[in-house]
Write an enzyme that holds these catalytic residues in place. Structure first.
Site, mmCIF file in Angstrom:
data_model
loop_
_atom_site.group_PDB
_atom_site.id
_atom_site.type_symbol
_atom_site.label_atom_id
_atom_site.label_comp_id
_atom_site.label_asym_id
_atom_site.label_seq_id
_atom_site.Cartn_x
_atom_site.Cartn_y
_atom_site.Cartn_z
ATOM 1 N N GLY A 88 0.836 -1.190 0.000
ATOM 2 C CA GLY A 88 0.000 0.000 0.000
ATOM 3 C C GLY A 88 0.871 1.240 0.000
ATOM 4 N N GLY A 89 0.232 2.380 0.088
ATOM 5 C CA GLY A 89 0.951 3.639 0.112
ATOM 6 C C GLY A 89 1.807 3.807 1.359
ATOM 7 N N GLY A 127 3.382 1.127 2.921
ATOM 8 C CA GLY A 127 4.390 0.085 3.028
ATOM 9 C C GLY A 127 3.853 -1.288 2.665
ATOM 10 N N LYS A 139 1.630 -5.249 8.455
ATOM 11 C CA LYS A 139 1.870 -4.072 7.623
ATOM 12 C C LYS A 139 3.104 -3.367 8.171
ATOM 13 C CE LYS A 139 -1.413 -1.472 5.953
ATOM 14 N NZ LYS A 139 -2.478 -0.466 5.764
ATOM 15 N N ASP A 155 -10.873 6.143 1.982
ATOM 16 C CA ASP A 155 -10.184 5.407 0.921
ATOM 17 C C ASP A 155 -10.924 4.117 0.595
ATOM 18 O OD1 ASP A 155 -8.267 5.066 -1.017
ATOM 19 O OD2 ASP A 155 -6.777 4.199 0.327
#
Length: 189
Positions: free
Chosen positions: A33-34, A36, A52, A149
């Site tokens: 993802g944005g 990591g 994550k 999002d």
């Protein structure tokens, strides 16, 4: 770090998560993802997890990161991916989530071989379930959260193809008595 302040949120060591993910091997990487990469792992007790690993370029401080993790861990809804704990060891910031074996909704919608696995009945169930999760976040939880999002790749599917909303990285938390929030930045897709 004052552990008593965060005792409700399990803290994992770097070593525990490195062992769980085979030292963050590329074959354990299940997404990016944005904020990591995300790795599949298995804890010593046999639980499958998703880790994550937040990028080192993040400007978020440890206190801010921990406060946000504690808040998210308190969210409880059957259609939200559960945050199981976090790691703030060795200059790393990692979030530990329940593992969702059927990946994300976009893998079914945009793969020419998989759309038939989601008949219209299943799709309606997914839409209703995510609607309930958003209603919980926006109106019914003690914390008012705007996800910001919502997209198919942030809707994960469990072993029975039941959906759970994930990725609160761009979420905005606002006061319990507020009924609207302003942001200075466009977020998400």
């Amino acid at each position: 770090m004052n552990q008593a302040k965060y005792e409700e949120l399990p803290l994992y060591t770097y070593e525990e998560l490195a062992n769980a993910t085979d030292n963050f091997q590329s074959n354990k990487r299940i997404g990016k993802g944005g904020f990591g990469p995300v790795y599949k792992g298995m804890l010593f007790d046999g639980r499958e997890i998703a880790v994550k690993r937040l990028s080192n370029s993040s400007t978020q401080g440890i206190e801010e990161f921990m406060n946000e993790a504690v808040l998210i861990s308190k969210l409880q809804h059957r259609n939200l991916v559960r945050l199981l704990g976090c790691c703030i060891d060795r200059e790393e910031k990692m979030l530990v989530y329940e593992y969702m074996p059927n990946k994300s909704l976009d893998a079914y919608i945009f793969d020419a071989n998989k759309p038939s696995l989601l008949d219209w009945r299943r799709r309606v169930i997914i839409v209703e379930s995510i609607g309930r999760a958003l209603l919980y976040l926006h109106r019914d939880s003690r914390l008012k959260i705007i996800h910001r999002d919502l997209k198919a790749s942030n809707i994960l599917l469990d072993e029975e193809l039941k959906p759970k909303l994930s990725d609160f990285g761009l979420a905005r938390i606002f006061g319990g008595n507020d009924d609207q929030a302003n942001t200075n930045r466009v977020a998400g897709t």
